[in-house]
Design a protein around this motif. Structure first.
Motif, PDB file in Angstrom:
ATOM      1  N   ILE A  52      49.888  39.407  49.119  1.00  0.00           N
ATOM      2  CA  ILE A  52      49.452  40.024  47.860  1.00  0.00           C
ATOM      3  C   ILE A  52      49.079  38.949  46.838  1.00  0.00           C
ATOM      4  CG2 ILE A  52      50.266  41.329  45.844  1.00  0.00           C
ATOM      5  CD1 ILE A  52      51.793  43.123  47.877  1.00  0.00           C
ATOM      6  N   VAL A  53      49.932  37.954  46.666  1.00  0.00           N
ATOM      7  CA  VAL A  53      49.663  36.889  45.692  1.00  0.00           C
ATOM      8  C   VAL A  53      48.417  36.102  46.099  1.00  0.00           C
ATOM      9  CG1 VAL A  53      50.561  34.729  44.725  1.00  0.00           C
ATOM     10  CG2 VAL A  53      52.046  36.728  44.881  1.00  0.00           C
ATOM     11  N   SER A  54      48.290  35.815  47.384  1.00  0.00           N
ATOM     12  CA  SER A  54      47.116  35.070  47.862  1.00  0.00           C
ATOM     13  C   SER A  54      45.826  35.836  47.603  1.00  0.00           C
ATOM     14  CB  SER A  54      47.247  34.776  49.355  1.00  0.00           C
ATOM     15  OG  SER A  54      48.310  33.891  49.588  1.00  0.00           O
ATOM     16  N   LEU A  55      45.841  37.126  47.879  1.00  0.00           N
ATOM     17  CA  LEU A  55      44.652  37.946  47.647  1.00  0.00           C
ATOM     18  C   LEU A  55      44.375  38.118  46.151  1.00  0.00           C
ATOM     19  CD1 LEU A  55      45.256  40.693  50.347  1.00  0.00           C
ATOM     20  CD2 LEU A  55      43.391  39.030  50.335  1.00  0.00           C
ATOM     21  N   ARG A  56      45.421  38.349  45.395  1.00  0.00           N
ATOM     22  CA  ARG A  56      45.275  38.618  43.962  1.00  0.00           C
ATOM     23  C   ARG A  56      44.648  37.441  43.217  1.00  0.00           C
ATOM     24  NH1 ARG A  56      44.399  42.216  40.156  1.00  0.00           N
ATOM     25  NH2 ARG A  56      45.898  42.260  38.476  1.00  0.00           N
ATOM     26  N   PHE A  57      45.069  36.227  43.584  1.00  0.00           N
ATOM     27  CA  PHE A  57      44.608  35.038  42.872  1.00  0.00           C
ATOM     28  C   PHE A  57      43.577  34.225  43.642  1.00  0.00           C
ATOM     29  CE2 PHE A  57      48.752  36.137  41.110  1.00  0.00           C
ATOM     30  CZ  PHE A  57      48.408  36.260  39.770  1.00  0.00           C
ATOM     31  N   GLY A  58      43.121  34.737  44.774  1.00  0.00           N
ATOM     32  CA  GLY A  58      42.075  34.067  45.539  1.00  0.00           C
ATOM     33  C   GLY A  58      42.484  32.716  46.090  1.00  0.00           C
ATOM     34  N   ARG A  65      41.115  39.481  43.856  1.00  0.00           N
ATOM     35  CA  ARG A  65      40.949  40.897  44.158  1.00  0.00           C
ATOM     36  C   ARG A  65      41.792  41.756  43.224  1.00  0.00           C
ATOM     37  NH1 ARG A  65      40.352  38.021  48.728  1.00  0.00           N
ATOM     38  NH2 ARG A  65      38.703  38.615  50.173  1.00  0.00           N
ATOM     39  N   SER A  66      41.343  42.979  43.029  1.00  0.00           N
ATOM     40  CA  SER A  66      42.072  43.926  42.175  1.00  0.00           C
ATOM     41  C   SER A  66      43.254  44.489  42.949  1.00  0.00           C
ATOM     42  CB  SER A  66      41.147  45.059  41.740  1.00  0.00           C
ATOM     43  OG  SER A  66      40.823  45.867  42.857  1.00  0.00           O
ATOM     44  N   LEU A  67      44.159  45.118  42.212  1.00  0.00           N
ATOM     45  CA  LEU A  67      45.303  45.766  42.861  1.00  0.00           C
ATOM     46  C   LEU A  67      44.841  46.839  43.840  1.00  0.00           C
ATOM     47  CD1 LEU A  67      47.651  46.147  39.754  1.00  0.00           C
ATOM     48  CD2 LEU A  67      47.804  44.429  41.572  1.00  0.00           C
ATOM     49  N   GLN A  68      43.800  47.573  43.467  1.00  0.00           N
ATOM     50  CA  GLN A  68      43.273  48.633  44.331  1.00  0.00           C
ATOM     51  C   GLN A  68      42.705  48.049  45.628  1.00  0.00           C
ATOM     52  OE1 GLN A  68      43.443  52.074  43.614  1.00  0.00           O
ATOM     53  NE2 GLN A  68      42.997  52.108  45.789  1.00  0.00           N
ATOM     54  N   GLU A  69      41.942  46.962  45.504  1.00  0.00           N
ATOM     55  CA  GLU A  69      41.379  46.316  46.697  1.00  0.00           C
ATOM     56  C   GLU A  69      42.487  45.835  47.632  1.00  0.00           C
ATOM     57  OE1 GLU A  69      37.287  44.077  45.668  1.00  0.00           O
ATOM     58  OE2 GLU A  69      38.969  43.464  44.405  1.00  0.00           O
ATOM     59  N   ILE A  70      43.507  45.234  47.051  1.00  0.00           N
ATOM     60  CA  ILE A  70      44.625  44.743  47.863  1.00  0.00           C
ATOM     61  C   ILE A  70      45.326  45.910  48.544  1.00  0.00           C
ATOM     62  CG2 ILE A  70      46.850  43.549  47.805  1.00  0.00           C
ATOM     63  CD1 ILE A  70      45.676  41.963  45.379  1.00  0.00           C
ATOM     64  N   GLU A  79      49.972  51.088  42.788  1.00  0.00           N
ATOM     65  CA  GLU A  79      51.240  50.933  42.070  1.00  0.00           C
ATOM     66  C   GLU A  79      52.236  50.101  42.874  1.00  0.00           C
ATOM     67  OE1 GLU A  79      54.304  51.053  39.327  1.00  0.00           O
ATOM     68  OE2 GLU A  79      52.148  51.324  39.096  1.00  0.00           O
ATOM     69  N   ARG A  80      52.304  50.323  44.167  1.00  0.00           N
ATOM     70  CA  ARG A  80      53.240  49.562  45.008  1.00  0.00           C
ATOM     71  C   ARG A  80      52.818  48.091  45.066  1.00  0.00           C
ATOM     72  NH1 ARG A  80      58.043  48.337  45.805  1.00  0.00           N
ATOM     73  NH2 ARG A  80      58.582  47.710  47.922  1.00  0.00           N
ATOM     74  N   VAL A  81      51.540  47.836  45.117  1.00  0.00           N
ATOM     75  CA  VAL A  81      51.038  46.457  45.101  1.00  0.00           C
ATOM     76  C   VAL A  81      51.431  45.794  43.788  1.00  0.00           C
ATOM     77  CG1 VAL A  81      48.964  45.004  45.076  1.00  0.00           C
ATOM     78  CG2 VAL A  81      49.138  46.888  46.701  1.00  0.00           C
ATOM     79  N   ARG A  82      51.290  46.521  42.682  1.00  0.00           N
ATOM     80  CA  ARG A  82      51.668  45.986  41.370  1.00  0.00           C
ATOM     81  C   ARG A  82      53.148  45.630  41.334  1.00  0.00           C
ATOM     82  NH1 ARG A  82      54.266  47.106  37.195  1.00  0.00           N
ATOM     83  NH2 ARG A  82      54.770  49.223  37.831  1.00  0.00           N
ATOM     84  N   GLN A  83      53.984  46.499  41.891  1.00  0.00           N
ATOM     85  CA  GLN A  83      55.424  46.250  41.924  1.00  0.00           C
ATOM     86  C   GLN A  83      55.759  45.003  42.751  1.00  0.00           C
ATOM     87  OE1 GLN A  83      56.891  49.924  43.520  1.00  0.00           O
ATOM     88  NE2 GLN A  83      56.718  51.027  41.573  1.00  0.00           N
ATOM     89  N   LEU A  84      55.146  44.912  43.917  1.00  0.00           N
ATOM     90  CA  LEU A  84      55.402  43.761  44.789  1.00  0.00           C
ATOM     91  C   LEU A  84      54.876  42.460  44.173  1.00  0.00           C
ATOM     92  CD1 LEU A  84      54.640  45.364  48.261  1.00  0.00           C
ATOM     93  CD2 LEU A  84      56.874  44.626  47.397  1.00  0.00           C
ATOM     94  N   GLU A  85      53.735  42.551  43.498  1.00  0.00           N
ATOM     95  CA  GLU A  85      53.196  41.375  42.817  1.00  0.00           C
ATOM     96  C   GLU A  85      54.166  40.907  41.735  1.00  0.00           C
ATOM     97  OE1 GLU A  85      49.214  40.064  40.330  1.00  0.00           O
ATOM     98  OE2 GLU A  85      50.001  42.084  40.085  1.00  0.00           O
TER      99      GLU A  85
END
Length: 109
Positions: A52-58, A65-70, A79-85
């Motif tokens: 998640i962190v790797s995808l979020r911050f490239g 990538r956005s939370l939705q894309e991830i 929402e679950r991606v946001r929590q895990l991030e």
């Protein structure tokens, strides 16, 4: 570019114009160390958090990538991606504090 800049000197435009495509050697080394340090820090995360962190911050490909894309990639809700991030970033901050790297904490969102 080969013409002298000043009439009384041999300095040319080419000599005083910086090439922005060429990275300063010290800067290049610093970036390599920082990348290595970031990868080492990510090793404290679970595989899902790391992804998640790797995808979020490239981190791997330079594309943030956005939370939705991830969520679509991993198969989780936004929402679950946001929590895990959030959990992953908290772990990273705690690790930095524990290693005495307080200056880096402000760099983490």
């Amino acid at each position: 570019m080969q013409q002298p800049v000043w009439a009384d000197q041999d300095t040319t435009h080419q000599e005083i114009t910086a090439d922005s495509a060429i990275e300063i050697p010290g800067s290049s080394v610093e970036k390599q160390f920082m990348r290595r340090h970031v990868r080492n820090l990510l090793s404290i995360l679970s595989p899902k958090e790391k992804s998640i962190v790797s995808l979020r911050f490239g981190i791997e490909d330079g594309r943030e990538r956005s939370l939705q894309e991830i969520g679509n990639i991993i198969g989780l809700t936004k929402e679950r991606v946001r929590q895990l991030e959030g959990r992953a970033l908290k772990k990273l901050k705690q690790c930095l504090d524990g290693e005495g790297l307080h200056a880096y904490v402000d760099l983490i969102v």
